[in-house]
Design a protein around this motif. Structure first.
Motif, PDB file in Angstrom:
ATOM      1  N   VAL A   1     -24.456 -26.388  -1.087  1.00  0.00           N
ATOM      2  CA  VAL A   1     -25.266 -25.212  -1.412  1.00  0.00           C
ATOM      3  C   VAL A   1     -26.724 -25.501  -1.059  1.00  0.00           C
ATOM      4  N   VAL A   2     -27.291 -24.672  -0.184  1.00  0.00           N
ATOM      5  CA  VAL A   2     -28.652 -24.863   0.296  1.00  0.00           C
ATOM      6  C   VAL A   2     -29.471 -23.617  -0.007  1.00  0.00           C
ATOM      7  N   MET A   3     -30.591 -23.818  -0.684  1.00  0.00           N
ATOM      8  CA  MET A   3     -31.484 -22.713  -1.040  1.00  0.00           C
ATOM      9  C   MET A   3     -32.757 -22.812  -0.202  1.00  0.00           C
ATOM     10  N   PHE A   4     -33.181 -21.675   0.368  1.00  0.00           N
ATOM     11  CA  PHE A   4     -34.352 -21.652   1.233  1.00  0.00           C
ATOM     12  C   PHE A   4     -35.503 -20.929   0.544  1.00  0.00           C
ATOM     13  N   VAL A   5     -36.676 -21.555   0.580  1.00  0.00           N
ATOM     14  CA  VAL A   5     -37.856 -20.976  -0.056  1.00  0.00           C
ATOM     15  C   VAL A   5     -39.016 -20.985   0.929  1.00  0.00           C
ATOM     16  N   GLY A   6     -40.025 -20.173   0.637  1.00  0.00           N
ATOM     17  CA  GLY A   6     -41.201 -20.087   1.493  1.00  0.00           C
ATOM     18  C   GLY A   6     -41.779 -18.689   1.409  1.00  0.00           C
TER      19      GLY A   6
ATOM     20  N   LYS B   1     -37.284 -20.132  -9.722  1.00  0.00           N
ATOM     21  CA  LYS B   1     -36.755 -21.219 -10.562  1.00  0.00           C
ATOM     22  C   LYS B   1     -35.437 -20.789 -11.220  1.00  0.00           C
ATOM     23  N   LYS B   2     -35.333 -19.498 -11.568  1.00  0.00           N
ATOM     24  CA  LYS B   2     -34.092 -18.995 -12.165  1.00  0.00           C
ATOM     25  C   LYS B   2     -32.935 -19.088 -11.172  1.00  0.00           C
ATOM     26  N   ILE B   3     -33.198 -18.714  -9.915  1.00  0.00           N
ATOM     27  CA  ILE B   3     -32.157 -18.820  -8.888  1.00  0.00           C
ATOM     28  C   ILE B   3     -31.700 -20.268  -8.770  1.00  0.00           C
ATOM     29  N   LYS B   4     -32.628 -21.178  -8.835  1.00  0.00           N
ATOM     30  CA  LYS B   4     -32.270 -22.589  -8.721  1.00  0.00           C
ATOM     31  C   LYS B   4     -31.415 -23.039  -9.906  1.00  0.00           C
ATOM     32  N   ARG B   5     -31.743 -22.584 -11.112  1.00  0.00           N
ATOM     33  CA  ARG B   5     -30.969 -22.967 -12.296  1.00  0.00           C
ATOM     34  C   ARG B   5     -29.533 -22.456 -12.195  1.00  0.00           C
TER      35      ARG B   5
END
Length: 459
Positions: A256-261, A359-363
């Motif tokens: 699972v990979v989350m992209f931010v920016g 941060k919620k998406i990450k949790r």
């Protein structure tokens, strides 16, 4: 790539040479008998450093077989002495020894043996007897002097070569102005302050105390000092995404990979490129459209998913982005897919509320990798954004977009070192195939390229 940064590196060598030559002139320490020769260019030392054994073997083969490095036979008159030697039908006193002396002249120059011997004089007379033009004789001398291919003459510049009567030692006073100018140049090129200082300190430590006899020594020492300093900066150890996919696959789980920016860096396009990249490697990705706030965001990521042929998990606009991510992960588990790519809304690093939403998406998603996507062309801005995102959610790596159009190189040089996280991929164009896994050695070669057209001596 990185043309501006490469010019600054080359200028550092030129500036140091100017300092030492000026001092030597005041001390009457320049060798007046030194014959004009071709000066080796700054970037040519990278070629010599990387392939010394091959060049030495090639030169030795040319000397023994009567061929030059390009594989072409030299003139029959030059080979006669070699052929008769092979047949053991000639002695040292026979007249063809002059041609052999010509080859021995080249070996002595390569080993930097500075003596005017009788054999060298015979070699010069042998050159005149060749009936070649002045330009051809100079080409041959350059070839044998440096043991390099004739085509490598492009890596040299005419004039500027000098040597000292008495050996000199590089001191702090010699490099002070030069390194100050380098530091200012790096800062102007969007290199982060701490990175510029680290490079300058490392170069100073490597140069001070070096003993030099000729200008080519100065160029070589400066090249090596800069290359070593940059190598330490850009090689940040970290996770390999492909290896992580295999590890998770062995556990029966997707990666699972989350992209931010922030918006506008090419985050969504990068997700499409990575989906295409891993499809071609034999994996099956799924994309989560977790940017549910920005107008047109779901349509944009859907466009890329359709183009590369991967499944997109999406909800209605305005829905909970964390729920979309959760559903995508469950879909991947149920279907045996190996990779989940979560697109998130672009957030300015200064917007506290939106950062909290991320941060919620990450949790909820509990990603194995959080990747910051930055635009290489924004230089220091990309580095500052990476710092803010890293402080907020602890990113694991970086992808830099538009790296192929980056002339300054500030972000590429700084971003990983500043946040102590590796660059994982580089965007190298607009097509879905225009992405490459980051390789520190490749990056080093780009920064210390042998392309002489990109190095302006007047700059």
């Amino acid at each position: 790539m990185f043309e501006s940064l490469k010019k600054k590196f080359s200028r550092t060598s030129d500036k140091l040479e100017e300092e030492l030559k000026e001092e030597a002139q005041q001390e009457n320490n320049l060798d007046p008998d030194e014959k004009p020769q071709k000066k080796r260019s700054f970037f040519s030392f990278g070629r010599k450093k990387e392939e010394p054994k091959e060049e030495e073997a090639t030169e030795q083969l040319a000397l023994e077989s009567g061929e030059d490095d390009s594989g072409e036979e030299v003139e029959e008159s030059s080979l006669l002495s070699e052929e008769t030697t092979d047949s053991e039908e000639i002695t040292k006193d026979e007249p063809k020894e002059e041609k052999k002396s010509f080859f021995s002249f080249g070996r002595k120059k390569k080993e930097e043996v500075e003596e005017e011997s009788a054999e060298e004089a015979e070699g010069e007379s042998a050159e005149e007897a060749e009936d070649d033009s002045e330009e051809e004789r100079e080409d041959k001398k350059s070839f044998f002097s440096f043991g390099r291919k004739k085509s490598d003459d492009d890596g040299e510049s005419s004039g500027g070569f000098f040597s000292f009567i008495r050996e000199k030692t590089i001191s702090e006073k010699h490099v002070e102005d030069t390194l100050w100018e380098l530091e200012m140049g790096l800062l102007e090129g969007d290199v982060a302050m701490e990175v510029a200082s680290e490079v300058v300190d490392s170069v100073k430590q490597n140069l001070v105390g070096k003993k030099i006899k000729r200008s080519n020594d100065i160029t070589e020492y400066t090249f090596n000092a800069l290359r070593d300093a940059v190598a330490e900066i850009i090689d940040i150890p970290g996770k390999n995404m492909t290896e992580m996919i295999e590890e998770k696959k062995a556990q029966g789980e997707p990666l699972v990979v989350m992209f931010v920016g922030i918006n506008g860096t090419g985050k969504t396009t990068t997700i499409g490129k990575l989906a295409n990249y891993y499809l071609k490697k034999g994996y099956t990705p799924v994309i989560a459209a977790s940017d549910t706030f920005r107008a047109g965001a779901i349509e944009q990521v859907n466009y890329h998913a359709d183009n590369v042929g991967v499944k997109l998990i999406k909800h209605q606009k305005g829905s909970d982005p964390a729920a979309v991510a959760y559903d995508a992960i469950e879909h991947a588990r149920a279907q045996g897919k190996e990779l989940v790519l979560i697109d998130t809304a672009g957030r300015m690093q200064t917007n506290t509320n939106l950062m909290d939403e991320m941060k919620k998406i990450k949790r909820v998603a509990n990603p194995d990798l959080v990747i910051f996507v930055g635009d290489a062309l924004t230089g220091n801005d990309a580095t500052e954004q990476a710092v803010k995102f890293n402080d907020a959610i602890d990113v694991d790596g970086v992808i830099l977009t538009k790296a192929d159009a980056d002339s300054k190189g500030g972000a590429s040089l700084s971003i990983g070192y500043v946040i102590k996280k590796p660059i994982l991929f580089l965007g190298m164009g607009q097509g879905y195939d225009d992405i490459m896994e980051y390789d520190a050695q490749w990056m080093l070669n780009q920064l210390f390229s042998e392309d002489e057209e990109e190095v302006s001596e007047s700059e």
